[in-house]
Design an enzyme around this catalytic site. Structure first.
Site, PDB file in Angstrom:
ATOM      1  CG  HIS A  13      -0.369  -0.201   2.521  1.00 24.74           C
ATOM      2  ND1 HIS A  13       0.189   0.803   3.268  1.00 24.74           N
ATOM      3  CD2 HIS A  13      -0.224  -1.323   3.264  1.00 24.74           C
ATOM      4  CE1 HIS A  13       0.645   0.309   4.406  1.00 24.74           C
ATOM      5  NE2 HIS A  13       0.414  -0.976   4.437  1.00 24.74           N
ATOM      6  CE  LYS A  38      -7.531   8.809   1.381  1.00 26.88           C
ATOM      7  NZ  LYS A  38      -8.616   9.509   2.101  1.00 26.88           N
ATOM      8  CB  ALA A 423      -2.578  19.496   2.899  1.00 23.93           C
ATOM      9  NE  ARG A 453     -11.600  12.766   9.487  1.00 23.10           N
ATOM     10  CZ  ARG A 453     -11.514  12.450   8.194  1.00 23.10           C
ATOM     11  NH1 ARG A 453     -12.500  11.797   7.607  1.00 23.10           N
ATOM     12  NH2 ARG A 453     -10.456  12.775   7.508  1.00 23.10           N
ATOM     13  CB  THR A 553      -8.315  20.640   6.034  1.00 25.27           C
ATOM     14  OG1 THR A 553      -8.620  19.236   6.000  1.00 25.27           O
ATOM     15  CG2 THR A 553      -9.193  21.368   5.028  1.00 25.27           C
TER      16      THR A 553
END
Length: 609
Positions: A13, A38, A423, A453, A553
């Site tokens: 992964h 992803k 980020a 979150r 974010t």
């Protein structure tokens, strides 16, 4: 002539590639950013192509290729594990074997085939050696202890040791199936999130819960010693021989089957998250104390997936065991590509390194693609998208700081893309941390993700101590620290009685959008060296508002990798409720854009909790 070493991680992964020129990292990227898949695990053909194109070279110019682990030893571990549990797990065995026998065992041949023209040396460091190298060699320290903790490499799951100059020494290891990372992943699975990607959701959910299950975990699942060594009771887990993380004994211990993904979160999941987080912190602190005592080192470096647990990292910093702690920003498997290349340069070729004790050599982890203003302008002009151009960082900062102060949500695409999961002010969505509505707006209307979150703050390095109980560097958003007492908003008696998700909408500080329910925040300190434009923006915002903090974010929506190209940024901008988009030196106003005809709307593709 320059010496080029290409590092590769793939086939499990988070595939990635990293390129060194005479020991200097010049490019690095994850494959998911190019394929839009992803955690893409395939051979990182696009990431490799980017790295080579950035230097204007071909595979024939490479002196060495370094793969981040040893496939044959990993295969040995799989065989031994299946034999130990036979006949249980026979289905899992037959499911895994074809891909190993056809592909993974022949990684060397595969790499030569996929890198036409390459005739140089190929090396295969051990998995934890690659992680340790990624942590120590780019760090600012001439010598340091290291801690590597993840799910599993070949056999090792936790490793500690020391680095001095250009040499690494792994001194102690814990082996599979006993794994702190897999313990956390088991709870990720049990609470209904996706293993290898949802662990950070568990970490974010933890402050809403109570540590109700800590004793159950310590009494039944993990035997945690005072020196941080541990063993798991494998009768509760299914990952050795089965197709799931937890077994029926685990489910009975915690009162029922795993939560179904996307179903409503309950207090139970919050308490489970809090409990496994507490146990993880206990383990990391005990390991840290053991390292400090046995090595005498004053610096610590960290890598492996567990090192992305920024709450535990923050606790380790607060413990004061070390003068400095540096965490590899691409701490997971992607960073193994960089570590493997560095093993080639320092360990195999014996090249010296020079650390000044102040700055790391990872260049802020801004190592990915960086479209020029000319390329961006050509794209915008061709598409007919209206924009305003600003010449220079100061002019751009002044304009965008005013928009943020007006509570606008900004897509910020500026400079080289980040290497790693965070980020860091190159591919970010930013906003005003002072806004009480910004967390819910950005979660539900921009990111389309779970409302619980938290968002992270980017803060001027020189002002971090004014707002947080923290006075160190955290350039890679891998440390959590408390908001200062004088910036907090005391809770009322009624608010103190709230449980679980009821805590969400209670403002906790003068920066409500980035203050978690436990008064913590995941910090990124910005000093202006690696990313002058982002620093200029926050500096101007501070001058305008008196606040040196903004929300940061990742520039993506739920289920998508961070955007890589200008067209991806524009699509994300138009399909969400962002107000403005910054592309290099250009600012786009949503209200001025033509009708967007690209099919699809992320809001209909992902069910919200």
């Amino acid at each position: 002539m320059a010496t080029y070493i290409l590092g590769i991680s793939a086939f499990y992964h988070d595939a990635a590639a990293a390129l060194l020129r005479d020991g200097e990292v010049v490019a690095a990227a994850q494959e998911e950013r190019f394929t839009r898949k992803k955690h893409d695990a395939d051979f990182p053909a696009n990431a490799v192509a980017f790295c080579l194109e950035k230097e204007g070279i071909t595979p024939a110019d490479l002196d060495m290729v370094a793969f981040y682990d040893k496939p044959w030893i990993k295969f040995e571990r799989l065989l031994e594990t299946y034999l130990s549990y036979a006949p249980q797990g026979i289905g899992s065995f037959f499911s895994a074997m074809p891909v190993w026998l056809k592909e993974k065992l022949w990684t060397r041949d595969t790499l030569y085939d996929l890198l036409p023209g390459f005739e140089g040396r190929m090396i295969f460091p051990e998995h934890h050696e690659s992680h340790a190298a990624s942590a120590f060699f780019p760090s600012p320290f001439d010598e340091a202890a290291f801690l590597v903790a993840d799910g599993v490499g070949e056999w090792a799951t936790t490793s500690i040791g020391t680095g001095r100059g250009h040499k690494l020494a792994i001194e102690q290891e814990i082996h599979f199936p006993h794994s702190l990372g897999l313990l956390y992943s088991a709870f990720t699975y049990y609470t209904g999130f996706k293993v290898n990607s949802g662990e950070y959701k568990v970490m974010g959910l933890a402050p809403y819960g109570e540590p109700t299950y800590v004793d159950l975990i310590l009494n039944h699942l993990i035997d945690l010693k005072e020196d941080g060594s541990y063993r798991l009771d494998m009768s509760y887990f299914d990952y050795c021989a089965g197709l799931t993380m937890t077994g029926e004994k685990f489910h009975a211990l915690f009162g029922g089957p795993p939560r179904k993904p996307e179903s409503a979160l309950t207090q139970k999941e919050m308490d489970l998250a809090r409990s496994v987080q507490v146990v993880t912190e206990m383990a990391i602190l005990r390991i840290g104390r053991h390292i400090a005592t046995t090595t005498g080192m004053r610096n610590l470096v960290m890598a492996g997936g567990v090192a992305l647990n920024c709450v535990a990292n923050g606790k380790l910093v607060a413990e004061g065991l070390f003068d400095h702690i540096w965490v590899q920003p691409a701490a997971g498997d992607a960073g193994g590509a960089l570590g493997a290349a560095l093993v080639g340069w320092h360990t195999v070729l014996g090249q010296q390194r020079f650390a000044d004790g102040k700055r790391d050599s990872q260049k802020g982890s801004y190592l990915g693609p960086n479209p020029s203003d000319d390329e961006i302008e050509a794209y915008l002009t061709e598409k007919g998208y209206p924009f305003t151009r600003y010449d220079g960082d100061d002019a751009l900062a002044a304009a965008v700081a005013r928009l943020i102060a007006d509570e606008k949500v900004i897509g910020w695409f500026h400079g080289p893309m980040e290497f790693g999961p965070r980020a860091l002010g190159a591919r970010s969505i930013i906003g005003d941390a002072r806004s009480p509505k910004m967390q819910s707006v950005m979660n539900l209307k921009i990111k389309f993700r779970e409302s619980f979150r938290p968002f992270a703050p980017s803060v001027l390095r020189e002002r971090v101590g004014d707002w947080f109980d923290f006075d160190a560097d955290s350039p890679y958003m891998l440390m959590v620290a408390p908001v200062r007492e004088d910036k907090r908003i005391p809770m009322t008696v009624e608010q103190e009685k709230l449980f679980g998700i009821e805590k969400l909408n209670v403002p906790r500080s003068d920066l409500p959008a980035i203050t978690h329910v436990d008064y913590s925040a995941r910090l990124q300190t910005v000093d202006g060296v690696a990313n002058p434009a982002y620093y200029a923006l926050i500096k101007r915002f501070d001058e305008l508002t008196g606040s040196p903090v903004i929300i940061n974010t990742s520039f993506n929506v739920r289920g998508e990798p961070i955007v890589c190209r200008p067209d991806e940024a524009y699509t994300c901008f138009m399909r969400t409720d962002m107000d403005h988009l910054v592309l290099g030196s250009f600012v786009l106003d949503k209200t001025a854009q033509p009708a967007f005809t690209d099919a699809g709307d992320w809001r209909t593709e992902f069910e919200l909790d």
